[in-house]
Design a protein around this motif. Structure first.
Motif, PDB file in Angstrom:
ATOM      1  N   LYS A  17       0.831  -1.140  -0.265  1.00 42.11           N
ATOM      2  CA  LYS A  17       0.128  -0.138   0.055  1.00 42.11           C
ATOM      3  C   LYS A  17       0.985   1.042   0.033  1.00 42.11           C
ATOM      4  N   THR A  18       1.866   1.321   0.704  1.00 45.55           N
ATOM      5  CA  THR A  18       2.968   2.419   0.822  1.00 45.55           C
ATOM      6  C   THR A  18       3.663   2.442  -0.544  1.00 45.55           C
ATOM      7  N   TRP A  19       3.927   1.486  -1.296  1.00 48.49           N
ATOM      8  CA  TRP A  19       4.628   1.430  -2.451  1.00 48.49           C
ATOM      9  C   TRP A  19       3.670   2.136  -3.532  1.00 48.49           C
ATOM     10  N   VAL A  20       2.396   1.875  -3.541  1.00 48.03           N
ATOM     11  CA  VAL A  20       1.512   2.245  -4.398  1.00 48.03           C
ATOM     12  C   VAL A  20       1.329   3.846  -4.562  1.00 48.03           C
ATOM     13  N   LYS A  21       1.571   4.513  -3.291  1.00 46.23           N
ATOM     14  CA  LYS A  21       1.334   5.831  -2.985  1.00 46.23           C
ATOM     15  C   LYS A  21       2.589   6.738  -3.495  1.00 46.23           C
ATOM     16  N   MET A  22       3.508   6.006  -3.833  1.00 38.87           N
ATOM     17  CA  MET A  22       4.723   6.636  -4.175  1.00 38.87           C
ATOM     18  C   MET A  22       4.965   6.829  -5.452  1.00 38.87           C
ATOM     19  N   SER A  23       5.864   7.849  -5.734  1.00 36.29           N
ATOM     20  CA  SER A  23       6.330   8.018  -7.494  1.00 36.29           C
ATOM     21  C   SER A  23       7.318   7.238  -7.406  1.00 36.29           C
ATOM     22  N   ASP A  24       7.874   7.084  -8.869  1.00 35.43           N
ATOM     23  CA  ASP A  24       9.129   6.398  -9.118  1.00 35.43           C
ATOM     24  C   ASP A  24      10.341   6.826  -8.507  1.00 35.43           C
ATOM     25  N   GLU A  25      10.334   8.284  -8.347  1.00 39.92           N
ATOM     26  CA  GLU A  25      11.565   8.891  -7.615  1.00 39.92           C
ATOM     27  C   GLU A  25      11.511   8.575  -6.339  1.00 39.92           C
ATOM     28  N   GLY A  26      10.319   8.491  -5.492  1.00 35.40           N
ATOM     29  CA  GLY A  26      10.308   8.016  -4.206  1.00 35.40           C
ATOM     30  C   GLY A  26      10.617   6.623  -3.941  1.00 35.40           C
ATOM     31  N   HIS A  27      10.226   5.728  -5.011  1.00 37.87           N
ATOM     32  CA  HIS A  27      10.533   4.055  -4.974  1.00 37.87           C
ATOM     33  C   HIS A  27      12.285   4.010  -5.033  1.00 37.87           C
ATOM     34  N   ALA A  28      12.742   5.057  -5.776  1.00 41.32           N
ATOM     35  CA  ALA A  28      14.255   4.970  -5.941  1.00 41.32           C
ATOM     36  C   ALA A  28      14.964   5.301  -4.667  1.00 41.32           C
TER      37      ALA A  28
ATOM     38  N   LEU B 250      14.714   2.624  -1.966  1.00 33.72           N
ATOM     39  CA  LEU B 250      15.643   1.692  -2.019  1.00 33.72           C
ATOM     40  C   LEU B 250      16.891   1.969  -1.648  1.00 33.72           C
ATOM     41  N   LYS B 251      17.233   3.079  -1.250  1.00 34.29           N
ATOM     42  CA  LYS B 251      18.603   3.573  -0.827  1.00 34.29           C
ATOM     43  C   LYS B 251      18.397   3.582   0.942  1.00 34.29           C
ATOM     44  N   ILE B 252      17.459   3.281   1.425  1.00 35.87           N
ATOM     45  CA  ILE B 252      17.569   3.403   3.028  1.00 35.87           C
ATOM     46  C   ILE B 252      17.929   2.044   3.356  1.00 35.87           C
ATOM     47  N   LYS B 253      18.834   2.018   4.501  1.00 38.64           N
ATOM     48  CA  LYS B 253      19.467   0.985   5.027  1.00 38.64           C
ATOM     49  C   LYS B 253      18.325   0.236   5.941  1.00 38.64           C
ATOM     50  N   TYR B 254      18.064  -1.034   5.440  1.00 41.08           N
ATOM     51  CA  TYR B 254      16.926  -1.770   6.185  1.00 41.08           C
ATOM     52  C   TYR B 254      17.631  -2.921   7.010  1.00 41.08           C
ATOM     53  N   SER B 255      17.330  -3.464   8.001  1.00 41.77           N
ATOM     54  CA  SER B 255      17.543  -4.664   8.620  1.00 41.77           C
ATOM     55  C   SER B 255      17.362  -5.794   7.571  1.00 41.77           C
ATOM     56  N   ASP B 256      18.141  -6.884   7.520  1.00 42.12           N
ATOM     57  CA  ASP B 256      18.238  -8.182   6.510  1.00 42.12           C
ATOM     58  C   ASP B 256      16.558  -8.366   6.501  1.00 42.12           C
ATOM     59  N   LYS B 257      15.957  -8.544   7.573  1.00 41.02           N
ATOM     60  CA  LYS B 257      14.441  -8.944   7.593  1.00 41.02           C
ATOM     61  C   LYS B 257      13.571  -8.148   6.906  1.00 41.02           C
ATOM     62  N   SER B 258      13.700  -6.891   7.082  1.00 42.11           N
ATOM     63  CA  SER B 258      12.969  -5.937   6.670  1.00 42.11           C
ATOM     64  C   SER B 258      13.343  -5.571   4.967  1.00 42.11           C
ATOM     65  N   SER B 259      14.502  -5.815   4.797  1.00 43.42           N
ATOM     66  CA  SER B 259      15.011  -5.821   3.281  1.00 43.42           C
ATOM     67  C   SER B 259      14.227  -6.960   2.505  1.00 43.42           C
ATOM     68  N   ALA B 260      14.061  -7.900   3.073  1.00 50.61           N
ATOM     69  CA  ALA B 260      13.619  -9.225   2.492  1.00 50.61           C
ATOM     70  C   ALA B 260      12.123  -8.796   2.301  1.00 50.61           C
ATOM     71  N   LEU B 261      11.320  -8.257   3.396  1.00 49.98           N
ATOM     72  CA  LEU B 261       9.811  -8.034   3.305  1.00 49.98           C
ATOM     73  C   LEU B 261       9.836  -6.936   1.954  1.00 49.98           C
ATOM     74  N   VAL B 262      10.494  -5.862   2.100  1.00 54.18           N
ATOM     75  CA  VAL B 262      10.453  -5.009   0.932  1.00 54.18           C
ATOM     76  C   VAL B 262      10.539  -5.494  -0.440  1.00 54.18           C
ATOM     77  N   LYS B 263      11.769  -6.348  -0.460  1.00 58.21           N
ATOM     78  CA  LYS B 263      11.772  -7.284  -1.857  1.00 58.21           C
ATOM     79  C   LYS B 263      10.543  -7.937  -2.224  1.00 58.21           C
ATOM     80  N   ARG B 264       9.896  -8.722  -1.063  1.00 57.85           N
ATOM     81  CA  ARG B 264       8.634  -9.379  -1.446  1.00 57.85           C
ATOM     82  C   ARG B 264       7.651  -8.632  -1.793  1.00 57.85           C
ATOM     83  N   ALA B 265       7.384  -7.293  -1.096  1.00 53.07           N
ATOM     84  CA  ALA B 265       6.353  -6.556  -1.167  1.00 53.07           C
ATOM     85  C   ALA B 265       6.385  -6.093  -2.748  1.00 53.07           C
ATOM     86  N   ILE B 266       7.534  -5.705  -3.285  1.00 49.89           N
ATOM     87  CA  ILE B 266       7.382  -4.915  -4.501  1.00 49.89           C
ATOM     88  C   ILE B 266       7.679  -5.880  -5.605  1.00 49.89           C
ATOM     89  N   SER B 267       8.024  -7.193  -5.387  1.00 47.20           N
ATOM     90  CA  SER B 267       8.129  -7.894  -6.371  1.00 47.20           C
ATOM     91  C   SER B 267       6.777  -8.385  -7.171  1.00 47.20           C
TER      92      SER B 267
END
Length: 194
Positions: free
Chosen positions: A163-174, A177-194
């Motif tokens: 839901k968060t991803w849908v609200k954002m622009s392509d620039e926002g997405h980029a 993806l620069k944010i330093k997430y924990s390994d678990k959160s990083s995996a969740l983000v990858k799953r959510a946007i795939s």
């Protein structure tokens, strides 16, 4: 040197937010919750859009002005109640900010612009409204997601990330993806946007 009306407006927004009885801990210090949030909004906005207009900077700073004054539990604890609460808050944030801007000498046109942005009107169609939405999402992902993730199961988190991803622009997405997430959160983000 005398402070500008912009600087005075920001100081007055901070003064209101410093009255927040709720605190948030960061780096071992307790901060009034909405004061810290508003400063993070400003910081993130200027990282993301260094040339942001004054109206956009004020709208970002005042996004949650005095948010604690209208409690979530004053509305039914369902989706409709949540949306009604959010609409009431936006109206209050815009009105309080307009009062500050009027006091420091801004004109009606500027006040309307800031209110328009606080109300996040025409997201996806208006560049500055989209920027404020991107910044809200970036602040959530950068500062609050890890803590939020600790309290919820993966499926709920993936749903919220989508839901968060849908609200954002392509620039926002980029930027996200620069944010330093924990390994678990990083995996969740990858799953959510795939």
């Amino acid at each position: 040197m005398k402070p500008t009306r912009f600087e005075i407006a920001i100081a007055l927004i901070d003064k209101k937010n410093s009255e927040d009885p709720n605190t948030y801990q960061s780096h071992g210090l307790n901060f009034p919750k909405e004061l810290l949030y508003s400063q993070r909004m400003s910081q993130k906005l200027l990282q993301f859009k260094p040339d942001a207009s004054r109206a956009l900077q004020i709208a970002a700073r005042a996004q949650h002005i005095c948010r604690w004054k209208i409690a979530r539990d004053e509305y039914p604890m369902d989706r409709v109640g949540y949306l009604k609460w959010r609409e009431t808050l936006k109206k209050m944030h815009a009105e309080m900010t307009s009062d500050i801007l009027k006091d420091v000498g801004y004109d009606a046109e500027f006040m309307e612009r800031v209110s328009f942005l606080i109300n996040k009107k025409l997201i996806k169609k208006n560049e500055e409204s989209q920027t404020i939405e991107d910044v809200i999402c970036l602040v959530f992902l950068d500062y609050y997601f890890e803590e939020f993730a600790a309290k919820h199961d993966d499926e709920k988190l993936i749903d919220i990330l989508k839901k968060t991803w849908v609200k954002m622009s392509d620039e926002g997405h980029a930027e996200a993806l620069k944010i330093k997430y924990s390994d678990k959160s990083s995996a969740l983000v990858k799953r959510a946007i795939s």
